[in-house]
Structures are given as structure tokens and as C-alpha cells.
Enzyme design. Structure first.
Site, short mmCIF file in Angstrom:
data_model
loop_
_atom_site.label_atom_id
_atom_site.label_comp_id
_atom_site.label_asym_id
_atom_site.label_seq_id
_atom_site.Cartn_x
_atom_site.Cartn_y
_atom_site.Cartn_z
N ARG A 1 -1.86 -6.21 -8.71
CA ARG A 1 -0.75 -7.12 -8.43
C ARG A 1 -0.60 -8.17 -9.51
O ARG A 1 0.40 -8.82 -9.62
CB ARG A 1 -0.94 -7.80 -7.07
CG ARG A 1 -0.54 -6.93 -5.92
CD ARG A 1 -1.16 -7.38 -4.63
NE ARG A 1 -2.60 -7.20 -4.66
CZ ARG A 1 -3.39 -7.34 -3.63
NH1 ARG A 1 -2.89 -7.70 -2.47
NH2 ARG A 1 -4.68 -7.14 -3.74
N HIS B 1 0.84 -1.21 0.00
CA HIS B 1 0.00 0.00 0.00
C HIS B 1 0.88 1.26 0.00
O HIS B 1 0.63 2.20 -0.74
CB HIS B 1 -0.90 0.05 1.24
CG HIS B 1 -1.98 -1.01 1.28
ND1 HIS B 1 -2.13 -1.87 2.34
CD2 HIS B 1 -2.95 -1.33 0.40
CE1 HIS B 1 -3.17 -2.68 2.11
NE2 HIS B 1 -3.68 -2.36 0.94
N LYS C 1 -18.16 -5.91 6.61
CA LYS C 1 -16.85 -6.56 6.44
C LYS C 1 -16.16 -6.65 7.79
O LYS C 1 -15.95 -5.63 8.44
CB LYS C 1 -16.01 -5.75 5.45
CG LYS C 1 -14.83 -6.50 4.89
CD LYS C 1 -14.28 -5.78 3.67
CE LYS C 1 -13.05 -6.48 3.13
NZ LYS C 1 -12.54 -5.83 1.93
N SER D 1 -2.95 -7.71 2.59
CA SER D 1 -3.26 -7.62 4.02
C SER D 1 -3.63 -9.00 4.56
O SER D 1 -3.26 -9.36 5.68
CB SER D 1 -4.41 -6.64 4.25
OG SER D 1 -4.05 -5.34 3.84
#
Ligand code: ADP
Length: 164
Positions: free
Chosen positions: A92, A17, A41, A130
Site C-alpha cells: 500500500r 484484498h 494472534k 482490516s
């Protein structure tokens, strides 16, 4: 002024990040790192903890070019409210692409004035998310090279593990 919002969960922020923000500052004059409030979430870190961690992780960057904020509702509405013309996202690899493509298209449908801009993840952090950091930390792995020291300390105290 070219302003981008960089939305995400940041649960927790990783070096991936941070590297994206640093790269983004070569493109945008200001980046608003925007923590999404999503009551559905389940996150490891509370909203306040994530905001505080981001503050520590981004402290080395010029303060007038970075803002850290929380938002709920539509990402494009938040972008407009902040005067941002872009939504910054990281890619990514192909695994990210399908999901990010769908998000970008729906966001452009909702608000044609705001464009999603993708930056490719730095190769150092290509395999970092994460989720993988949390999983590794929960099993006692040493994740010090992958996150800011403040995040490493917070993860250790969440999982109460010692380094191996
Ligand atoms: P979300 O739940 O919205 O995916 P994340 O916090 O996981 O939120 O990610 C926010 C953004 O940061 C996404 O665009 C994601 O692709 C990007 N990102 C996550 N990890 C990395 C990384 N290692 N390198 C570059 N970008 C990343």
C-alpha cells in the site's frame, strides 16, 4: 501452471484484498488465498468465519483459478506443498515496504525456489486495512463501500451496531 499463494490474516477480508486477488489473476493461473493460523494472534473472526467470508467474497471469480485454504507453519513450506512458485503480497505504500521487504528476504533465504511478488494496491483501496475497517465498524461507521456485503453484515453483528 503458475500458482501463487496469497497469505494473510484476512481478519476480515476487505475490498483491498479482493482487488489484489483480481489483479493477481492477470499474472497467475491460480491463486491460493491462504489464511494463516496463528494461535498467538488475536483475531476478531475465527478461522472458520474468515474462510467462509473469503468464500463469499471470491464467489464471482472462476472456481478453477481460486482456492481458499488455511495453513500453519512456514509460508514457504505451504507454498512448496501446494506447488506454488510465488507468494503474492500487496503493497500500500512505504509503511508496508519495510515489513514486507524483511519477510520477502527471510522467505527467499528459507526457500530460494519461491519468490515473493508484490502488486501495488489499487488507489481506491490504498488506505484500507482490516484494522482500520474493524476500528471504524466498532465505532458504528458505515463501511459498506469498503468490504463485501457479507463482511459488512458480519462486522455489524460482531459489533452489534446500527449504521449511521
Ligand atoms: P498480514 O497479517 O499477513 O499482513 P493481512 O490480511 O493484513 O495479513 O494482509 C495480507 C496481504 O494483503 C498483505 O500483503 C497486505 O499488504 C495485503 N493488503 C492488505 N490490505 C490491502 C489493500 N487495501 N490493498 C492491497 N493489498 C492489501
Amino acid at each position: 501452471m503458475t500458482i501463487a499463494i496469497y497469505p494473510g490474516s484476512f481478519d476480515p477480508p476487505t475490498n483491498g484484498h479482493l482487488s489484489l486477488v483480481e489483479m493477481g489473476l492477470n499474472v497467475f493461473e491460480k491463486i491460493i488465498v491462504s489464511v494463516a493460523i496463528n494461535p498467538n494472534k488475536k483475531t476478531l473472526f475465527t478461522l472458520d468465519e474468515r474462510l467462509e467470508l473469503l468464500k463469499e467474497c471470491l464467489a464471482h471469480l472462476p472456481f478453477d483459478k481460486i482456492e481458499i485454504a488455511a495453513f500453519d507453519g512456514l509460508t514457504v513450506d505451504f507454498a512448496k506443498a501446494k506447488g506454488a512458485s510465488a507468494i503474492l503480497r500487496g503493497l500500500r505504500g512505504s509503511a508496508d515496504f519495510e515489513y514486507e521487504y524483511q519477510l520477502a528476504v527471510i522467505n527467499r533465504h528459507l526457500e530460494a525456489q519461491v519468490q515473493t511478488i508484490f502488486l501495488m494496491a489499487d488507489y481506491h483501496w490504498f488506505f484500507i486495512s482490516s484494522s482500520t475497517i474493524k476500528e471504524a465498524a466498532s465505532l458504528g461507521a458505515n463501511i459498506d463501500a469498503l468490504v463485501h456485503p457479507a463482511v459488512a453484515t458480519s462486522l455489524k453483528s460482531k459489533y452489534k451496531t446500527s449504521q449511521i
